[in-house]
Motif scaffolding. Structure first.
Motif, PDB file in Angstrom:
ATOM      1  N   TYR A  96       0.877  -1.166   0.000  1.00 21.23           N
ATOM      2  CA  TYR A  96       0.000   0.000   0.000  1.00 21.23           C
ATOM      3  C   TYR A  96       0.917   1.218   0.000  1.00 21.23           C
ATOM      4  CZ  TYR A  96      -3.430  -3.493   1.328  1.00 21.23           C
ATOM      5  OH  TYR A  96      -4.227  -4.621   1.357  1.00 21.23           O
ATOM      6  N   VAL A  97       0.825   2.038  -1.028  1.00 20.38           N
ATOM      7  CA  VAL A  97       1.784   3.121  -1.200  1.00 20.38           C
ATOM      8  C   VAL A  97       1.050   4.411  -1.538  1.00 20.38           C
ATOM      9  CG1 VAL A  97       2.169   2.592  -3.657  1.00 20.38           C
ATOM     10  CG2 VAL A  97       3.956   3.767  -2.352  1.00 20.38           C
ATOM     11  N   THR A  98       1.542   5.527  -1.018  1.00 17.65           N
ATOM     12  CA  THR A  98       0.954   6.832  -1.302  1.00 17.65           C
ATOM     13  C   THR A  98       1.357   7.284  -2.697  1.00 17.65           C
ATOM     14  OG1 THR A  98       1.083   7.394   1.037  1.00 17.65           O
ATOM     15  CG2 THR A  98       0.811   9.218  -0.521  1.00 17.65           C
ATOM     16  N   TYR A  99       0.398   7.867  -3.417  1.00 18.42           N
ATOM     17  CA  TYR A  99       0.634   8.279  -4.806  1.00 18.42           C
ATOM     18  C   TYR A  99       0.138   9.699  -5.058  1.00 18.42           C
ATOM     19  CZ  TYR A  99       0.090   8.641  -9.850  1.00 18.42           C
ATOM     20  OH  TYR A  99       0.153   9.069 -11.144  1.00 18.42           O
ATOM     21  N   LEU A 100       0.962  10.489  -5.752  1.00 15.88           N
ATOM     22  CA  LEU A 100       0.594  11.825  -6.213  1.00 15.88           C
ATOM     23  C   LEU A 100       0.962  11.943  -7.680  1.00 15.88           C
ATOM     24  CD1 LEU A 100       1.863  12.080  -3.130  1.00 15.88           C
ATOM     25  CD2 LEU A 100       1.435  14.495  -3.516  1.00 15.88           C
ATOM     26  N   THR A 101       0.116  12.592  -8.455  1.00 11.59           N
ATOM     27  CA  THR A 101       0.411  12.814  -9.866  1.00 11.59           C
ATOM     28  C   THR A 101       1.461  13.914 -10.012  1.00 11.59           C
ATOM     29  OG1 THR A 101      -1.838  12.193 -10.477  1.00 11.59           O
ATOM     30  CG2 THR A 101      -0.567  13.435 -12.102  1.00 11.59           C
ATOM     31  N   GLY A 102       2.482  13.648 -10.805  1.00  7.96           N
ATOM     32  CA  GLY A 102       3.456  14.663 -11.171  1.00  7.96           C
ATOM     33  C   GLY A 102       4.468  14.983 -10.089  1.00  7.96           C
ATOM     34  N   ILE A 103       5.167  16.115 -10.314  1.00 13.99           N
ATOM     35  CA  ILE A 103       6.176  16.635  -9.395  1.00 13.99           C
ATOM     36  C   ILE A 103       5.742  18.032  -8.999  1.00 13.99           C
ATOM     37  CG2 ILE A 103       8.591  17.315  -9.118  1.00 13.99           C
ATOM     38  CD1 ILE A 103       9.321  15.207 -11.207  1.00 13.99           C
ATOM     39  N   ARG A 104       5.479  18.243  -7.721  1.00  9.96           N
ATOM     40  CA  ARG A 104       4.907  19.502  -7.248  1.00  9.96           C
ATOM     41  C   ARG A 104       5.947  20.306  -6.470  1.00  9.96           C
ATOM     42  NH1 ARG A 104      -0.607  19.018  -7.906  1.00  9.96           N
ATOM     43  NH2 ARG A 104      -1.309  16.879  -8.302  1.00  9.96           N
ATOM     44  N   ALA A 105       5.859  21.632  -6.616  1.00  9.05           N
ATOM     45  CA  ALA A 105       6.741  22.527  -5.876  1.00  9.05           C
ATOM     46  C   ALA A 105       6.160  22.908  -4.516  1.00  9.05           C
ATOM     47  CB  ALA A 105       7.022  23.793  -6.689  1.00  9.05           C
ATOM     48  N   ASP A 106       4.912  22.524  -4.251  1.00 14.36           N
ATOM     49  CA  ASP A 106       4.274  22.806  -2.969  1.00 14.36           C
ATOM     50  C   ASP A 106       3.537  21.547  -2.507  1.00 14.36           C
ATOM     51  OD1 ASP A 106       1.947  22.654  -4.505  1.00 14.36           O
ATOM     52  OD2 ASP A 106       1.730  24.827  -4.663  1.00 14.36           O
ATOM     53  N   TRP A 107       2.714  21.688  -1.457  1.00 12.47           N
ATOM     54  CA  TRP A 107       2.022  20.536  -0.895  1.00 12.47           C
ATOM     55  C   TRP A 107       0.581  20.425  -1.394  1.00 12.47           C
ATOM     56  CZ3 TRP A 107       5.525  17.551   1.088  1.00 12.47           C
ATOM     57  CH2 TRP A 107       6.647  18.100   1.698  1.00 12.47           C
ATOM     58  N   SER A 108       0.303  20.987  -2.551  1.00  9.76           N
ATOM     59  CA  SER A 108      -1.060  20.986  -3.083  1.00  9.76           C
ATOM     60  C   SER A 108      -1.382  19.679  -3.792  1.00  9.76           C
ATOM     61  CB  SER A 108      -1.229  22.156  -4.059  1.00  9.76           C
ATOM     62  OG  SER A 108      -0.395  21.958  -5.191  1.00  9.76           O
ATOM     63  N   GLY A 109      -2.662  19.556  -4.173  1.00  6.78           N
ATOM     64  CA  GLY A 109      -3.085  18.442  -5.013  1.00  6.78           C
ATOM     65  C   GLY A 109      -3.556  17.233  -4.235  1.00  6.78           C
ATOM     66  N   PRO A 110      -4.328  16.376  -4.904  1.00 10.75           N
ATOM     67  CA  PRO A 110      -4.817  15.160  -4.256  1.00 10.75           C
ATOM     68  C   PRO A 110      -3.707  14.142  -4.050  1.00 10.75           C
ATOM     69  CG  PRO A 110      -5.433  15.161  -6.567  1.00 10.75           C
ATOM     70  CD  PRO A 110      -4.816  16.498  -6.289  1.00 10.75           C
ATOM     71  N   ARG A 111      -3.918  13.248  -3.108  1.00 10.58           N
ATOM     72  CA  ARG A 111      -3.010  12.125  -2.876  1.00 10.58           C
ATOM     73  C   ARG A 111      -3.827  10.934  -2.430  1.00 10.58           C
ATOM     74  NH1 ARG A 111       0.538  16.043   0.393  1.00 10.58           N
ATOM     75  NH2 ARG A 111      -0.122  17.191  -1.428  1.00 10.58           N
ATOM     76  N   HIS A 112      -3.435   9.783  -2.892  1.00 11.04           N
ATOM     77  CA  HIS A 112      -4.215   8.565  -2.653  1.00 11.04           C
ATOM     78  C   HIS A 112      -3.296   7.427  -2.239  1.00 11.04           C
ATOM     79  CE1 HIS A 112      -6.794  10.890  -5.481  1.00 11.04           C
ATOM     80  NE2 HIS A 112      -7.753  10.454  -4.695  1.00 11.04           N
ATOM     81  N   ILE A 113      -3.901   6.353  -1.782  1.00  9.56           N
ATOM     82  CA  ILE A 113      -3.169   5.130  -1.458  1.00  9.56           C
ATOM     83  C   ILE A 113      -3.512   4.076  -2.502  1.00  9.56           C
ATOM     84  CG2 ILE A 113      -2.905   3.266   0.216  1.00  9.56           C
ATOM     85  CD1 ILE A 113      -3.383   5.403   2.407  1.00  9.56           C
ATOM     86  N   LEU A 114      -2.477   3.537  -3.141  1.00  7.53           N
ATOM     87  CA  LEU A 114      -2.632   2.504  -4.166  1.00  7.53           C
ATOM     88  C   LEU A 114      -2.265   1.139  -3.589  1.00  7.53           C
ATOM     89  CD1 LEU A 114      -0.931   4.238  -7.257  1.00  7.53           C
ATOM     90  CD2 LEU A 114      -3.280   4.497  -6.410  1.00  7.53           C
ATOM     91  N   HIS A 115      -2.927   0.108  -4.092  1.00 10.15           N
ATOM     92  CA  HIS A 115      -2.707  -1.263  -3.643  1.00 10.15           C
ATOM     93  C   HIS A 115      -2.079  -2.071  -4.779  1.00 10.15           C
ATOM     94  CE1 HIS A 115      -4.713  -5.309  -2.244  1.00 10.15           C
ATOM     95  NE2 HIS A 115      -3.411  -5.286  -1.996  1.00 10.15           N
ATOM     96  N   TYR A 116      -0.994  -2.774  -4.467  1.00 15.72           N
ATOM     97  CA  TYR A 116      -0.314  -3.655  -5.414  1.00 15.72           C
ATOM     98  C   TYR A 116      -0.100  -5.016  -4.759  1.00 15.72           C
ATOM     99  CZ  TYR A 116       0.975   0.658  -7.890  1.00 15.72           C
ATOM    100  OH  TYR A 116       0.939   1.850  -8.558  1.00 15.72           O
ATOM    101  N   THR A 117       0.076  -6.056  -5.579  1.00 16.11           N
ATOM    102  CA  THR A 117       0.423  -7.379  -5.062  1.00 16.11           C
ATOM    103  C   THR A 117       1.629  -7.917  -5.817  1.00 16.11           C
ATOM    104  OG1 THR A 117      -1.127  -8.476  -6.571  1.00 16.11           O
ATOM    105  CG2 THR A 117      -1.927  -7.942  -4.345  1.00 16.11           C
ATOM    106  N   SER A 118       2.309  -8.893  -5.178  1.00 24.25           N
ATOM    107  CA  SER A 118       3.500  -9.491  -5.769  1.00 24.25           C
ATOM    108  C   SER A 118       3.654 -10.909  -5.249  1.00 24.25           C
ATOM    109  CB  SER A 118       4.745  -8.669  -5.406  1.00 24.25           C
ATOM    110  OG  SER A 118       5.932  -9.314  -5.837  1.00 24.25           O
TER     111      SER A 118
END
Length: 306
Positions: A96-118
């Motif tokens: 379970y890993v935190t994900y943000l789109t792109g590279i931001r210069a501030d703390w704005s924008g949505p952030r989500h938790i993604l689920h992966y398996t291996s």
């Protein structure tokens, strides 16, 4: 304290988590690879990050850099991955890993938790984006619920849309999650929860940006906070993972920024033994770091090789 690891590429290893490889017996460390040397605008250096990997084949005494986690690409372009939580259950590794789109210069924008398996800790497959309490959630921690609590799993995470408090969600199967609200009602802002079972109780540690807060619970629902913060001071501990080790409470693995004045972006992963002293969960600053013992670690992270 013992210095476990520094990232040889970016020198910005943060948010460590540890798990034992079920087939090889080696211990794997997954972490956020902050780009300490990046000279872009604002806080770009903590964005655009990969999930780094280090491996120990001698029970945690030495760690070797093994590159980055593969298969996490969620959208096209250069994006941001933080704070991995990795566990094993019923023959499968889960991240379970935190994900943000792109590279931001501030703390704005949505952030989500993604689920992966291996199946092997090397090759990861996307499962889902979790729908939790808001569009600004980070720092997952997962723990099994006991039968008397209904079984299944509980996840704790930081909800930045609710004052950066710790929220929780429950799951019967690690795939579908139901938000259940604040986990530490009325508490202060903090992040990076980690949970440990020891001495007849559950313990949660969170990062309050000036050391770690410690909470105790007997049911994973009602939490009582210990006074003060541990490992505070000039170079405080941040975003830890607690590893249970049998009769000893275990190991606390965390990151620090050891040169806050001369190199404030540089970070390293350190570790200390943990014990319950006079009813309080306590990092043993003068203690000797024991080896990681798979036979003493709950199956969530340790267990035995096949």
């Amino acid at each position: 304290m013992t210095v476990l690891f520094r990232d040889p590429v970016h020198d910005g290893a943060t948010d460590p988590t540890l798990i034992r490889h079920r087939d090889t017996g080696a211990w794997w460390m997954f972490y956020t690879a902050r780009r300490a040397g990046h000279d872009g605008a604002g806080v770009e250096w903590v964005h655009g990050t990969d999930i780094g990997i280090a491996v120990s084949t001698d029970d945690g005494a030495h760690w070797e850099y093994r590159g980055i986690a593969r298969g996490l690409e969620y959208e096209a372009g250069r994006n941001t991955y933080w704070a991995p939580e990795v566990l094993w259950h019923d023959g499968t590794y889960h991240m379970y890993v935190t994900y943000l789109t792109g590279i931001r210069a501030d703390w704005s924008g949505p952030r989500h938790i993604l689920h992966y398996t291996s199946a092997d800790l090397e090759h990861w497959n996307f499962v889902s984006r979790l729908e939790l309490s808001s569009e600004k959630v980070i720092d997952a921690c997962v723990w099994p619920l006991p039968p008397e609590a209904g079984g299944g799993w509980r996840m704790w995470f930081k909800d930045e849309a609710d004052g950066s408090t710790i929220h929780a969600a429950d799951s019967p199967d690690l795939f579908s999650w139901r938000p259940i609200g604040r986990a530490l009602e009325g508490d202060q802002a903090h992040e990076g929860p980690t949970v440990l079972a020891h001495a007849g109780a559950y313990w949660m540690l969170t990062d309050c940006w000036d050391g770690l807060l410690v909470y105790r619970s007997t049911d994973l629902t009602h939490w009582e906070r210990q006074p003060g913060a541990v490992l505070a001071g000039e170079s405080p501990a941040h975003h830890a993972v607690a590893i249970g080790q049998g009769e000893d409470a275990g190991l606390l693995v965390y990151f620090t920024q050891p040169e806050p004045d001369s190199a404030p972006r540089r970070s390293q992963v350190e570790a200390l033994p943990l014990a319950v002293v006079d009813g309080a969960l306590t990092p043993l600053v003068s203690g000797t770091l024991p080896p990681l013992r798979a036979d003493l670690t709950v199956p969530l992270r340790g267990g035995t090789a096949h």
